[in-house]
Design an enzyme around this catalytic site. Structure first.
Site, PDB file in Angstrom:
ATOM      1  N   CYS A  33      11.606 -45.779  19.327  1.00  0.00           N
ATOM      2  CA  CYS A  33      13.162 -44.911  19.808  1.00  0.00           C
ATOM      3  C   CYS A  33      13.235 -43.808  18.266  1.00  0.00           C
ATOM      4  O   CYS A  33      14.008 -43.423  18.062  1.00  0.00           O
ATOM      5  CB  CYS A  33      14.119 -45.641  20.123  1.00  0.00           C
ATOM      6  N   ASP A  35      14.740 -45.252  15.479  1.00  0.00           N
ATOM      7  CA  ASP A  35      15.737 -45.467  15.007  1.00  0.00           C
ATOM      8  C   ASP A  35      15.360 -46.309  13.613  1.00  0.00           C
ATOM      9  O   ASP A  35      14.300 -46.592  13.728  1.00  0.00           O
ATOM     10  CB  ASP A  35      16.715 -46.425  15.174  1.00  0.00           C
ATOM     11  N   CYS A  59      19.855 -42.065  16.630  1.00  0.00           N
ATOM     12  CA  CYS A  59      21.332 -42.481  17.790  1.00  0.00           C
ATOM     13  C   CYS A  59      22.932 -42.331  17.090  1.00  0.00           C
ATOM     14  O   CYS A  59      22.914 -43.270  15.921  1.00  0.00           O
ATOM     15  CB  CYS A  59      20.584 -42.082  18.785  1.00  0.00           C
ATOM     16  N   CYS A 103      20.160 -52.079  19.556  1.00  0.00           N
ATOM     17  CA  CYS A 103      20.952 -51.146  18.725  1.00  0.00           C
ATOM     18  C   CYS A 103      21.498 -52.144  17.217  1.00  0.00           C
ATOM     19  O   CYS A 103      21.097 -52.598  16.313  1.00  0.00           O
ATOM     20  CB  CYS A 103      21.732 -49.861  18.943  1.00  0.00           C
TER      21      CYS A 103
END
Length: 145
Positions: A33, A35, A59, A103
């Site tokens: 992703c 991150d 994000c 996350c």
């Protein structure tokens, strides 16, 4: 979609920045992703986290979980910080959408990576701490649940 707490920590993140000469620095990411999360810890001689900062590229949920994780570890001793899990971060934020659970895993791993760095620098072993992975993969997340 996002809770008020997630939005608050995204729009007004706490503890953003770096700590020069940090006691421990942990960087983790999720290549899939994109991150990337870095957490800096300032730990005193009594093994209490006096200050904590973060820098996150990702994000809104990644920023929010970083912010909340730093709030949760500040003032804690090393063993208390070890008890902060991705579930604790999610609960403190009143939840995350399923596609953003990774996350919170990054936040937990970044704390552990910073504690690992601290332990390495000080030649100590932290009970229950394993060498962290620098890249969190989606397949491992599925095993958590």
């Amino acid at each position: 979609m996002y809770t008020e707490k997630v939005m608050d920590h995204f729009q007004n993140p706490r503890n953003v920045g770096e700590i020069e000469d940090a006691s421990g620095v942990g960087t983790v990411g999720n290549a899939k992703c994109g991150d990337i999360m870095r957490i800096y810890l300032d730990i005193d001689e009594n093994q209490v986290i006096q200050d904590v900062k973060f820098k996150t590229f990702g994000c809104g949920a990644a920023v929010a979980t970083s912010s909340m994780a730093t709030e949760l570890v500040k003032g804690k001793n090393i063993q208390e910080a070890m008890q902060i899990t991705n579930k604790a971060v999610m609960e403190a934020l009143d939840g995350l959408p399923p596609v953003k659970v990774h996350c919170s895993l990054l936040a937990e791993e970044a704390i552990h990576a910073a504690l690992w760095d601290y332990a390495e620098k000080h030649g100590i072993k932290i009970e229950g701490l394993e060498k962290p992975k620098s890249d969190i993969h989606e397949e491992e997340e599925a095993e958590e649940y």
